[in-house]
Design a protein around this motif. Structure first.
Motif, PDB file in Angstrom:
ATOM      1  N   VAL A   1      59.977  75.717  45.813  1.00 53.53           N
ATOM      2  CA  VAL A   1      59.560  74.684  44.708  1.00 53.53           C
ATOM      3  C   VAL A   1      58.040  74.713  44.481  1.00 53.53           C
ATOM      4  N   LEU A   2      57.297  75.108  45.477  1.00 49.80           N
ATOM      5  CA  LEU A   2      55.680  74.963  44.900  1.00 49.80           C
ATOM      6  C   LEU A   2      55.448  76.303  44.181  1.00 49.80           C
ATOM      7  N   ARG A   3      55.953  77.455  44.543  1.00 47.48           N
ATOM      8  CA  ARG A   3      55.648  78.488  43.727  1.00 47.48           C
ATOM      9  C   ARG A   3      56.348  78.825  42.591  1.00 47.48           C
ATOM     10  N   GLN A   4      57.795  78.375  42.450  1.00 45.61           N
ATOM     11  CA  GLN A   4      58.643  78.903  41.534  1.00 45.61           C
ATOM     12  C   GLN A   4      58.777  77.680  40.378  1.00 45.61           C
ATOM     13  N   ASP A   5      58.921  76.516  41.062  1.00 47.61           N
ATOM     14  CA  ASP A   5      58.963  75.478  39.991  1.00 47.61           C
ATOM     15  C   ASP A   5      57.971  74.875  39.559  1.00 47.61           C
ATOM     16  N   LEU A   6      56.806  74.786  40.395  1.00 48.74           N
ATOM     17  CA  LEU A   6      55.565  74.326  39.908  1.00 48.74           C
ATOM     18  C   LEU A   6      54.609  75.486  39.611  1.00 48.74           C
ATOM     19  N   GLY A   7      55.027  76.707  39.593  1.00 45.28           N
ATOM     20  CA  GLY A   7      54.172  77.681  39.333  1.00 45.28           C
ATOM     21  C   GLY A   7      52.605  77.751  40.007  1.00 45.28           C
ATOM     22  N   LEU A   8      52.711  77.483  41.244  1.00 43.93           N
ATOM     23  CA  LEU A   8      51.341  77.233  41.790  1.00 43.93           C
ATOM     24  C   LEU A   8      50.897  78.690  42.277  1.00 43.93           C
ATOM     25  N   ALA A   9      49.699  79.128  41.804  1.00 44.20           N
ATOM     26  CA  ALA A   9      49.094  80.378  42.437  1.00 44.20           C
ATOM     27  C   ALA A   9      48.773  80.175  43.811  1.00 44.20           C
ATOM     28  N   THR A  10      48.728  81.190  44.633  1.00 48.93           N
ATOM     29  CA  THR A  10      48.236  81.318  45.905  1.00 48.93           C
ATOM     30  C   THR A  10      46.737  80.795  46.050  1.00 48.93           C
ATOM     31  N   GLY A  11      46.279  80.001  46.867  1.00 51.64           N
ATOM     32  CA  GLY A  11      45.043  79.372  46.937  1.00 51.64           C
ATOM     33  C   GLY A  11      45.036  78.107  46.059  1.00 51.64           C
ATOM     34  N   SER A  12      46.024  77.654  45.806  1.00 53.72           N
ATOM     35  CA  SER A  12      46.009  76.338  44.974  1.00 53.72           C
ATOM     36  C   SER A  12      46.038  75.015  45.853  1.00 53.72           C
ATOM     37  N   ARG A  13      45.327  74.083  45.735  1.00 52.47           N
ATOM     38  CA  ARG A  13      45.282  72.981  46.632  1.00 52.47           C
ATOM     39  C   ARG A  13      46.239  71.840  46.008  1.00 52.47           C
ATOM     40  N   VAL A  14      46.948  71.381  47.284  1.00 53.70           N
ATOM     41  CA  VAL A  14      48.126  70.529  47.140  1.00 53.70           C
ATOM     42  C   VAL A  14      47.933  69.258  47.874  1.00 53.70           C
ATOM     43  N   LEU A  15      47.566  68.272  47.309  1.00 52.64           N
ATOM     44  CA  LEU A  15      47.100  66.937  47.919  1.00 52.64           C
ATOM     45  C   LEU A  15      48.590  66.320  48.432  1.00 52.64           C
ATOM     46  N   LEU A  16      48.746  66.003  49.689  1.00 48.55           N
ATOM     47  CA  LEU A  16      49.933  65.529  50.366  1.00 48.55           C
ATOM     48  C   LEU A  16      49.498  63.858  50.621  1.00 48.55           C
ATOM     49  N   ARG A  17      50.511  63.132  50.471  1.00 46.68           N
ATOM     50  CA  ARG A  17      50.226  61.728  50.564  1.00 46.68           C
ATOM     51  C   ARG A  17      51.774  61.253  51.157  1.00 46.68           C
ATOM     52  N   GLY A  18      51.907  60.738  52.646  1.00 48.51           N
ATOM     53  CA  GLY A  18      52.878  60.282  53.001  1.00 48.51           C
ATOM     54  C   GLY A  18      52.679  59.630  54.523  1.00 48.51           C
ATOM     55  N   ALA A  19      53.397  58.766  55.101  1.00 50.15           N
ATOM     56  CA  ALA A  19      53.547  58.632  56.262  1.00 50.15           C
ATOM     57  C   ALA A  19      53.874  59.578  57.478  1.00 50.15           C
ATOM     58  N   ASN A  20      53.820  59.374  58.812  1.00 54.37           N
ATOM     59  CA  ASN A  20      54.407  60.212  59.635  1.00 54.37           C
ATOM     60  C   ASN A  20      55.927  60.450  59.655  1.00 54.37           C
ATOM     61  N   CYS A  21      56.314  61.060  59.200  1.00 54.12           N
ATOM     62  CA  CYS A  21      57.916  61.624  59.306  1.00 54.12           C
ATOM     63  C   CYS A  21      58.297  62.973  59.087  1.00 54.12           C
ATOM     64  N   PRO A  22      59.547  63.498  59.218  1.00 53.28           N
ATOM     65  CA  PRO A  22      59.812  64.972  59.408  1.00 53.28           C
ATOM     66  C   PRO A  22      59.613  65.500  57.973  1.00 53.28           C
ATOM     67  N   MET A  23      59.803  64.869  57.022  1.00 55.66           N
ATOM     68  CA  MET A  23      59.635  65.248  55.373  1.00 55.66           C
ATOM     69  C   MET A  23      57.905  65.539  55.125  1.00 55.66           C
TER      70      MET A  23
END
Length: 555
Positions: free
Chosen positions: A100-122
């Motif tokens: 999803v990151l590389r194909q759907d969103l078209g992110l280049a390697t080296g892109s920064r992805v901010l993550l926000r979520g509580a502790n869970c498997p996802m």
């Protein structure tokens, strides 16, 4: 000279101060361009054979893909409140998210992805997928607000955001400059889960370099101004191959549990990376109280617990109500462990606490002790792979019995993201943590205070942590924080901010009783001349006491 001092004295000669960079695997060069100048990097030590990693390395492929190759596919990797994932299922999920990151969103390697979520498997899978895809994870604490998140997003120039649907409100308030926001734990048609259904083939890990940045962790703000710390693929493996291997003794049948958020490097290591390295299981629960953590330890038969001293102190009184017989190791970090808390926990459980000091800049714990090596009052000795010493104000090493600046070197070290404070943290190849420590003749390190928390009153140096330790032994005191308050006669006076246990009421008589109690335990000049009662103490989301807020609140 003892072994620790000898190792520290010879560390510079053995260190690699600025290894030549290898060819990056990233198309986006932001991270390398914003590393500190190489002359401001600390020295690095790779003396242990297990720390000699290949030049081409993707740490998630090493942790997860190779784990499945070893035959761990059917073993349980992560247990959450709503789901349990085997190693094979976790790998499949990570690969789908990476697509999803590389194909759907078209992110280049080296892109920064901010993550926000509580502790869970996802949330764990998202962090791993970002790194496996060759992007850079920027995890953030669930309780941060839009203003704080905006500063992080701007500093890291994030290219995308993965966020739990329940927490998207603060993100939606940001100006992200076109960076896409994709929600998980969501039934939205364009949510992450919906996008993942289009992919079921394996994802080939990015051909990243061992010294490509894979993680930008922001400090938790105990000083009020967070900094972005940059960590390589090799750093992630190094913390797995030092403390958990040599001190904790992590093994395949362990069950890890605890409170620190995955966005905090204490939690990322202890609740995700360390278990994956050995094929163990981690329990990820979103919101925990001392009582629910104890219940979860009992329910999941946890063997290793990671949390902060405040939680252990509160759990000690509740522990007899639960079956904790599965628990064999408990790790305390995040802030100094008071002796009173250590003693209360051991009396309640029979377990000798594994204390440790780490830093976001160093990624995880670098001084600790376990088992028979524990010495009450001491944090411990340098974890194998690291060396440490005490420096005076001129930068010279001092011997046993002298309080000074803690300095450390190892396979990890400080590299701030475009921040002039790099010059303050790294001096002459040493990482200076900002802590005042003392070393004894046997090489054990004893915490005295944060350097900026040392109180100077009428010419005396008083460590706030020592006064806190004395106050915590009083039966009326649940929590306390000690700071210096400006005083025209003494320069500073010791001021204690105290949270009382139920059944005790604030009064002038109690103030006097606390003052006399402290005088009976430590030198009388150290007693708190001012005592303020509070409903609660200001803490970061990771549980660290924010003394700068106490200082700002003095009147």
């Amino acid at each position: 000279m003892n072994d620790a001092a000898t190792a520290a004295a010879t560390a510079t000669a053995a260190a690699v101060s600025s290894p030549e960079p290898t060819r990056s695997g990233y198309a986006d060069g932001f991270a390398r361009a914003n590393l500190p100048p190489r002359e401001l990097w600390p020295d690095f030590l790779f003396d242990l054979p297990e720390l000699r990693y290949p030049e081409r390395l993707n740490c998630v492929a090493e942790l997860l893909d190779k784990g499945v190759e070893r035959g761990w596919g059917e073993r349980t990797a992560l247990t959450g409140a709503r789901e349990t994932l085997s190693y094979a299922a976790l790998l499949a999920r990570v690969d789908r998210i990476a697509h999803v990151l590389r194909q759907d969103l078209g992110l280049a390697t080296g892109s920064r992805v901010l993550l926000r979520g509580a502790n869970c498997p996802m949330m764990a899978a998202c962090i791993l997928a970002v790194i496996k895809a060759g992007c850079i994870a920027v995890p953030t604490m669930p309780l941060l607000r839009a203003r704080e998140l905006g500063a992080i997003a701007a500093k890291a120039r994030v290219n995308a955001v993965l966020c739990a649907a329940s927490l998207c409100g603060e993100i939606e308030a940001l100006e992200l400059g076109g960076a896409p926001l994709v929600c998980f734990d969501s039934e939205q048609p364009h949510g992450l889960e919906a996008r993942m259904t289009a992919y079921d083939e394996p994802f080939a890990a990015c051909d990243s370099a061992a010294d490509d940045v894979c993680l930008i962790s922001f400090t938790s703000g105990t000083t009020g101004i967070p900094k972005g710390t940059m960590h390589f693929h090799r750093d992630v493996l190094a913390i797995c191959d030092c403390f958990p291997r040599h001190t904790l003794g992590a093994k395949i049948d362990d069950v890890f549990i605890g409170t620190p958020p995955l966005a905090f490097t204490f939690g990322l290591g202890g609740l995700l990376l360390f278990p994956l390295r050995v094929g163990a299981r981690a329990v990820l629960i979103e919101k925990l109280t001392p009582e629910t953590l104890l219940a979860a330890i009992e329910q999941h038969r946890a063997t290793v617990c990671f949390t902060a001293p405040t939680f252990y102190r509160q759990m000690a009184t509740l522990a007899p109500q639960f079956d904790l017989s599965s628990l064999s190791r408990t790790v305390s970090a995040g802030e100094a462990l008071p002796v009173a808390t250590r003693e209360a926990w051991q009396a309640a459980t029979g377990l000798a606490m594994i204390d440790g000091i780490g830093a976001t800049e160093m990624l995880h714990i670098f001084i600790s002790a376990a088992g028979d090596a524990v010495r009450p009052g001491a944090t411990g000795k340098p974890v194998p792979g690291y060396v440490a010493c005490i420096l005076d104000e001129a930068g010279g090493q001092v011997g046993p019995g002298v309080i000074g600046r803690l300095a450390v070197k190892g396979p990890t070290g400080c590299r701030y993201l475009d921040d002039p404070r790099q010059r303050d943290y790294v001096r002459d190849g040493w990482n200076l943590t900002g802590d005042a420590y003392e070393m004894d003749a046997d090489g054990y390190f004893y915490y005295r205070s944060r350097l900026d928390d040392m109180i100077i009153s009428a010419g005396y140096n008083i460590a706030g942590a020592e006064v806190e330790e004395a106050l915590l032994r009083h039966p009326a005191v649940a929590e306390c924080g000690v700071v210096g308050r400006a005083d025209p006669e003494r320069g500073q006076v010791v001021e204690a901010h105290v949270v009382l246990r139920p059944g005790h009421a604030a009064s002038s008589e109690l103030v006097q009783a606390l003052q006399e109690f402290v005088k009976q335990q430590i030198a009388p000049y150290k007693y708190p001349r001012a005592v303020r009662f509070r409903e609660q103490l200001p803490r970061t989301e990771t549980g660290k006491l924010q003394r700068f807020k106490l200082r700002a609140d003095t009147a």
